[in-house]
Design a protein around this motif. Structure first.
Motif, PDB file in Angstrom:
ATOM      1  N   ALA A  64     -20.035  35.769 -23.242  1.00 11.36           N
ATOM      2  CA  ALA A  64     -20.229  36.314 -21.890  1.00 11.36           C
ATOM      3  C   ALA A  64     -21.432  35.625 -21.243  1.00 11.36           C
ATOM      4  O   ALA A  64     -21.389  35.234 -20.070  1.00 11.36           O
ATOM      5  CB  ALA A  64     -20.431  37.825 -21.941  1.00 11.36           C
ATOM      6  N   ALA A  65     -22.494  35.427 -22.031  1.00 10.45           N
ATOM      7  CA  ALA A  65     -23.675  34.728 -21.514  1.00 10.45           C
ATOM      8  C   ALA A  65     -23.345  33.261 -21.232  1.00 10.45           C
ATOM      9  O   ALA A  65     -23.849  32.680 -20.268  1.00 10.45           O
ATOM     10  CB  ALA A  65     -24.826  34.819 -22.518  1.00 10.45           C
ATOM     11  N   LEU A  66     -22.467  32.682 -22.047  1.00  6.23           N
ATOM     12  CA  LEU A  66     -22.057  31.287 -21.837  1.00  6.23           C
ATOM     13  C   LEU A  66     -21.286  31.148 -20.514  1.00  6.23           C
ATOM     14  O   LEU A  66     -21.469  30.179 -19.767  1.00  6.23           O
ATOM     15  CB  LEU A  66     -21.182  30.832 -23.008  1.00  6.23           C
TER      16      LEU A  66
ATOM     17  N   ALA B  34     -21.780  32.842 -17.927  1.00  4.27           N
ATOM     18  CA  ALA B  34     -22.799  32.856 -16.875  1.00  4.27           C
ATOM     19  C   ALA B  34     -23.509  31.509 -16.805  1.00  4.27           C
ATOM     20  O   ALA B  34     -23.773  30.995 -15.718  1.00  4.27           O
ATOM     21  CB  ALA B  34     -23.804  33.973 -17.141  1.00  4.27           C
ATOM     22  N   ALA B  35     -23.790  30.916 -17.985  1.00  4.83           N
ATOM     23  CA  ALA B  35     -24.504  29.633 -18.000  1.00  4.83           C
ATOM     24  C   ALA B  35     -23.669  28.541 -17.332  1.00  4.83           C
ATOM     25  O   ALA B  35     -24.207  27.627 -16.711  1.00  4.83           O
ATOM     26  CB  ALA B  35     -24.834  29.242 -19.443  1.00  4.83           C
ATOM     27  N   LEU B  36     -22.342  28.644 -17.441  1.00 12.16           N
ATOM     28  CA  LEU B  36     -21.477  27.620 -16.838  1.00 12.16           C
ATOM     29  C   LEU B  36     -21.598  27.606 -15.318  1.00 12.16           C
ATOM     30  O   LEU B  36     -21.308  26.603 -14.676  1.00 12.16           O
ATOM     31  CB  LEU B  36     -20.019  27.846 -17.259  1.00 12.16           C
TER      32      LEU B  36
ATOM     33  N   LEU C 195     -24.242  27.502 -13.854  1.00  9.49           N
ATOM     34  CA  LEU C 195     -25.401  26.685 -13.528  1.00  9.49           C
ATOM     35  C   LEU C 195     -25.032  25.215 -13.340  1.00  9.49           C
ATOM     36  O   LEU C 195     -25.793  24.439 -12.781  1.00  9.49           O
ATOM     37  CB  LEU C 195     -26.465  26.799 -14.634  1.00  9.49           C
TER      38      LEU C 195
ATOM     39  N   LEU D 148     -24.096  36.417 -11.363  1.00  9.16           N
ATOM     40  CA  LEU D 148     -23.692  35.455 -12.388  1.00  9.16           C
ATOM     41  C   LEU D 148     -22.488  34.612 -12.018  1.00  9.16           C
ATOM     42  O   LEU D 148     -22.169  33.643 -12.705  1.00  9.16           O
ATOM     43  CB  LEU D 148     -23.393  36.189 -13.704  1.00  9.16           C
TER      44      LEU D 148
END
Lengths: 226, 188, 241
Positions: free
Chosen positions: B18-20, B22-24, B26, B75
């Motif tokens: 889930a955090a990944l 969000a990182a995508l 960026l 996000l």
């Protein structure tokens, strides 16, 4: 004082044998573990609190077998990892420190006071409400130590606690470890950290090669590495 | 149903992916001039989560990501977030992500031992494009009152970008299988 | 050494604190009102009803003391969709319908965003975990959901930093535009990290609540599958040692 008895332990991961028959009884207060990469020392550290279970042989902590009493063992033996970023699991400092208390069903004020005590012991009380990711590397490692100690384990195992830190923070963490009341077992490449320890084990290719006082053990280790 | 127990490792993978997702967000979007539509990396996260985590964990990681968006975190690509985005015309595509990840995961789990790029691409196409559009287009049509056909035609411009993402995911999945062959071990 | 106390970079950044009646209203009620509005407005194209709802939503922003630019902040990214919708509806159906539909979308999005702006994230998380309690019978464990949410919040900045690192490293190698060169290292590091984080949770929590005497990682019985006999190890390879 904690006593850990490791008897004839073999640990195999798929085709790779990380430990090839290790027997040792640990009862000193400060024990260092050194060895090159792949020597089996990290696997050995993870055996001591049941994170890794032996393929053959047994690990007994104060009479409790790690293969049978997982939860009780982990309350007795705390663990601090190399990278605090992977050990801090809650977004805010105070939440993270309190994580170890979750299963214990303590009343709220008792929990709060334990959090207060452990944060102030490691000089983190002013960061209580901070998001964990804004801490410096040294502060993160202190938070990881505080989190491991909140349940008051009798023994703490450190897996390369200073490897990712700068010199100043590494010294600060080394001092913190030396001043601890608990039995400590430290896996490290930082030989200076083990100066005043009681005993040092040198691992090589899945076996204990040397088991001696620090000065003698480290001399043999350095000699062997050359 | 005691076999549906979620292990700690599963919770960690769900949260980290889930955090990944969000990182995508960026990664800056690529715009192909001929199409004029920005291609964002984020929807590739849906295909990656499904393919690598499997049906259950992959779907839950996307659901968790949407939950974080819903509680107000900015996000989504372009820094969007909050409950507002779930009431707009494109919300159906996000709901489609969840089911898409589940289908991609189901298909990859079954074929994990013999997965190769074309198969993986096909699965990502089915879950990440067919399923997502099958939910996204009717939602947009109802939300905006524009007919299904017109919404579908309007959505065509995004298909090439999504095909590209399915292709990239397929290549990544095959590489990941070599590094982590035991990824789809069933939970005990 | 000293951390930068940046409340902006802390996860629950979107909510704007305040003491208005809307801030104090229980989150559950706000969510129910939103759900009711979402359902109710979907069935009407009456300009009176929709215009009234938009006016009420605007009044809500005033009561909560939220500047109008925050409302525009949500609507702006949708303009590229709203303009074509308006034109298509106007030319094909009627301009009144076009106004009604665009008003409905703006109203619902604005109302939903007002709930977000006036409700702190942790309150929202508490409502969600409480709302999940009845689903226990279907195997949903609210404690595990709460853990997953916390973990995701904790690792948002960590994985964001990882993505940044990978981007910089690949740019230095001249691979900054190769999406696979970015995605693969990021995935592999995330998967490795998952193993370490799991170890840390198990070391710190003494395993799952449900199991008591069981060891942390019960060896997983390998279910044989076609062609995957070798591809099976429940335990990760040991780290650097």
């Amino acid at each position: 004082m904690t006593t850990i008895e490791v008897t004839d332990v073999v640990k195999r991961f798929e085709s790779f044998e990380a430990l090839k028959g290790v027997s040792v009884t640990l009862a000193e207060k400060r024990i260092g573990v050194v060895g090159s990469n792949g020597s089996g020392k990290s696997t050995f550290a993870r055996l001591l609190n049941g994170l890794v279970l032996p393929t053959r042989g047994s690990v007994v902590v104060d009479g409790l077998d790690t293969a049978k009493a997982g939860k009780a063992i982990r309350r007795r033996v705390g663990f601090v990892f190399q990278n605090p970023d992977n050990q801090i699991v809650f977004p805010v400092v105070e939440e993270d420190v309190a994580f170890g208390l979750k299963g214990l069903k303590l009343p709220r004020d008792e929990r709060e006071s334990l959090v207060d005590t452990v944060l102030s012991r490691y000089g983190l009380e002013h960061l209580r409400q901070q998001p964990a990711h804004t801490l410096s590397g040294g502060q993160k490692q202190l938070l990881a130590i505080a989190g491991a100690l909140i349940t008051n384990p009798a023994c703490v195992v450190f897996d390369e606690p200073t490897t990712l830190l700068d010199l100043r923070n590494a010294r600060m963490i080394a001092r913190t470890i030396r001043e601890m009341e608990q039995t400590v077992i430290v896996v490290t490449h930082d030989l200076a950290l083990l100066n005043e320890f009681d005993r040092v084990l040198v691992f090589d290719e899945g076996r204990i090669l040397v088991d001696d006082a620090p000065s003698a053990a480290l001399a043999r280790y350095v000699e062997r590495m050359q | 149903m005691k076999h549906t127990v979620v292990r700690t490792k599963d919770i960690v993978l769900i949260a980290l992916f889930a955090a990944l997702m969000a990182a995508l967000a960026l990664f800056p979007p690529i715009t192909i001039p001929a199409l004029g539509v920005p291609i964002t990396a984020q929807s590739m996260g849906v295909m990656l989560s499904g393919a690598i985590l499997g049906a259950k964990r992959g779907g839950l990681s996307i659901l968790l990501f949407l939950l974080l968006v819903a509680i107000g975190l900015p996000l989504l690509s372009g820094g969007r977030g909050g409950l507002g985005v779930f009431f707009g015309p494109t919300a159906g595509f996000m709901f489609g992500w969840v089911l898409g990840a589940v289908l991609i995961g189901y298909l990859h789990e079954r074929a994990w031992a013999t997965i190769e790029p074309f198969k993986s691409f096909l699965y990502c196409f089915l879950g990440g494009i067919v399923v997502v559009y099958a939910i996204g287009i009717p939602w947009a049509s109802v939300n905006t009152g524009v007919s299904l056909v017109k919404v579908a035609v309007g959505s065509l411009a995004f298909i090439p970008g999504d095909m590209l993402k399915a292709g990239l995911t397929a290549l990544a999945v095959v590489a990941i299988r070599k590094a982590f062959p035991a990824m789809h071990q069933p939970a005990a | 050494m000293s951390p930068t106390p940046s409340s902006e970079s802390h996860a629950p950044a979107r909510t704007r604190p305040g003491r208005s009646p809307l801030h104090r209203m229980p989150a559950g009620i706000k969510l129910l009102v939103l759900a009711a509005a979402g359902t109710g407005l979907a069935f009407t194209t009456s300009l009176w009803v929709l215009g009234g709802a938009l006016a009420l939503t605007g009044a809500g922003y005033a009561i909560a003391r939220q500047p109008v630019r925050r409302l525009f902040g949500v609507i702006r990214p949708m303009i590229w969709l709203l303009v074509p919708i308006f034109l298509v509806q106007g030319f094909m159906e009627s301009w009144i319908l076009a106004v009604a539909i665009v008003t409905r979308i703006i109203t619902l999005v604005a109302l939903a965003q007002l709930v977000t702006l006036t409700t702190p994230s942790d309150t929202m998380i508490a409502v969600i975990t409480r709302a999940l309690t009845p689903f226990r019978v279907f195997g949903v464990h609210p404690g595990k959901v709460a853990l997953a949410i916390s973990l995701a919040l904790r690792f948002l900045p960590v994985i964001g930093g990882l993505a940044q690192e990978v981007r910089d490293a690949q740019r230095a190698r001249g691979l900054g535009h190769n999406p696979l060169a970015l995605a693969l290292p990021l995935l592999i590091r995330t998967l490795r990290m998952a193993g370490d984080v799991t170890d840390a949770i198990e070391a710190r929590s003494g395993g799952d609540d449900d199991e008591d005497a069981a060891p942390a990682r019960t060896p997983v019985p390998v279910t044989p599958r076609a062609g995957s006999a070798a591809a099976s190890s429940p335990a990760p390879a040991p780290r650097s040692s």
